[in-house]
Write an enzyme that holds these catalytic residues in place. Sequence first.
Site, PDB file in Angstrom:
ATOM      1  CG  HIS A  27      -1.796  -1.276   1.233  1.00 30.21           C
ATOM      2  ND1 HIS A  27      -2.838  -1.481   0.351  1.00 30.21           N
ATOM      3  CD2 HIS A  27      -1.739  -2.396   2.011  1.00 30.21           C
ATOM      4  CE1 HIS A  27      -3.395  -2.659   0.601  1.00 30.21           C
ATOM      5  NE2 HIS A  27      -2.748  -3.226   1.594  1.00 30.21           N
ATOM      6  CG  HIS A  42       4.016  -1.624   2.128  1.00 28.63           C
ATOM      7  ND1 HIS A  42       2.635  -1.658   2.201  1.00 28.63           N
ATOM      8  CD2 HIS A  42       4.471  -2.381   3.160  1.00 28.63           C
ATOM      9  CE1 HIS A  42       2.278  -2.415   3.215  1.00 28.63           C
ATOM     10  NE2 HIS A  42       3.359  -2.858   3.825  1.00 28.63           N
ATOM     11  NE  ARG A  91       8.345  -3.211  15.916  1.00 28.32           N
ATOM     12  CZ  ARG A  91       7.477  -3.975  16.564  1.00 28.32           C
ATOM     13  NH1 ARG A  91       6.702  -4.812  15.910  1.00 28.32           N
ATOM     14  NH2 ARG A  91       7.374  -3.894  17.880  1.00 28.32           N
TER      15      ARG A  91
END
Length: 578
Positions: A210, A213, A299
């Site tokens: 989306h 990103h 992450r």
Amino acid sequence: MANAPHGGELKDLLVRDAHLHDSLVEEARALNDIFLTERQLCDLELIMNGGFSPLEGFMNEQDYTSVRDTLRLAKVNGQRQGTLFSMPITLDVSQQDIDTLGLAPGVKVALRDPRDEAALAIITISDIYKPNKSLEAEQVLGADDIAHPAAAYLHNKVKEFYVGGNVQAIQAPKHYDYVSLRYTPSELRAHFHKVAWRKVVAFQTRNPMHRAHRELTVRAARQRRANVLIHPVVGLTKPGDVDHYTRVRAYQALMPSYPEGMAHLALLPLAMRMAGPREAVWHAIIRKNFGATHFIVGRDHAGPGKNSQGQDFYGPYDAQELVTQFKDELQIEMVPFQAMTYLPGSDEYQPVDEVPKGTPTADISGTELRKRLRTGASIPDWFSYTGVVKVLRESYPPRPQQGFTVLLTGLHNSGKDTIARALQVTLQQHGTRSVSLFLGEDIRHQLSPDLSASKEDKHQNLLRIGFVAAELTKAGAAVIAAPTAPYEASRKAIKEQIAGQGGNYFLVHVATPLEWCEKVDRRGLYKRARNGEIKGFTGIDDVYEEPTDADLTVDLRTDTVPEIVHSIIMTLETENLL
């Protein structure tokens, strides 16, 4: 050279010479065959095209043990010098395979694609060994916990022996989808050279992308004066992930949002293990082999979620720390993933840790996105792009447009067929989707005329019903199935077939007791069964295992057919399916 292949040489084993190819195909015809699983197919393709360089085959016991315990290939006669490699790449076989195929050191075997039986490679077996699966899970995944999808796969699907040996490539597996987006490492490197890309930031993903990103990849590229390689995985990922067809269409819809000439989309046929830190190192090695100079590590990179105690398998920055530990050997620069947040006031995305305290922000979680797709609620432009949302809505329509299966189970003459017919009429009256009706004996004659009344054949018949129901449900139809379905295992299998593909499934137990069913049996089937004229008749000489997990339980002695149908309709309406 910063983007040299891992180990210094790209092990591209693919055959380009037609004469040699034909010779190998002919040789393979005379050999015994191993038909590969989906994961083995992915692994073999990346061995053959150099994506797993410096590997030239499936790991022997010495390499396997060394990689499992030390993240390094074994030192053999001073060669390879214990090269960094974080993931065991193994070819599993059963004792039956060993006995039937005559597998032994020195034996050659053809590795074949089960989809078209094409010979893909010839392996010369170096050794056969039995792994300690629990130890492998502990060392590679960090825990022997079947809540981890790779641990569950290891214990439930991987066979008991591993075969090691180098392979002679014959041909890569054939792909019929997105062919123009599939590149070998040699091809992608040639493309980078052609367009003069010297610095390439690779972005790994197994999810739709989306605006956040896009912003983080653009930001990473601009900070390093580099280009972006969107390199999504299209092999096995985590169970429940968005299918790769939908994801690739979403990536294609996203690509025009990048500045002209900044980004390139290529697909990676990788079978992920979701192994967190080790997986991040593995991903970095693979991207290095494909020619990238930088790699974004997220992450909780490749984390599978929660363990059996409800805690994350890996710490949020474990992957970044492990990649950093090996940065000198990897020779690919890690780019830490920056969590991005939207700032409504300035209509832009910024890294979370750079936003001044008190600044209004907006975010939509994955759970919230799935809810909006399910309900048809709006998805704002600031979160995603119109083309991406359109693709997701096409593949994941709101619930009123989704298919479902209602399985009615009960004894013969319990009233399930009458209820099923009445439900079919009622749903057709609604007119929102096509309706398919599967009645017990009718569908058995159509799908399973070859099957007997044995327990095994009854189960097989129900698996066939489940398969057809799952396909129709996936296509958006309403399916009403009314087999006797006497066994808990069979009903569970049908549920898994349907719900496992994201379909909606409801179990209705028509609990009219045996005495009543016999009382109204005008065809005399129960009488014939009691006289021994019919064998394997449910309720007489075959058990009926009453459901304990029914969504609705009804009884024709106390409930009328209209009342029962109304209850089913209300259940469907409560789930927003009507």
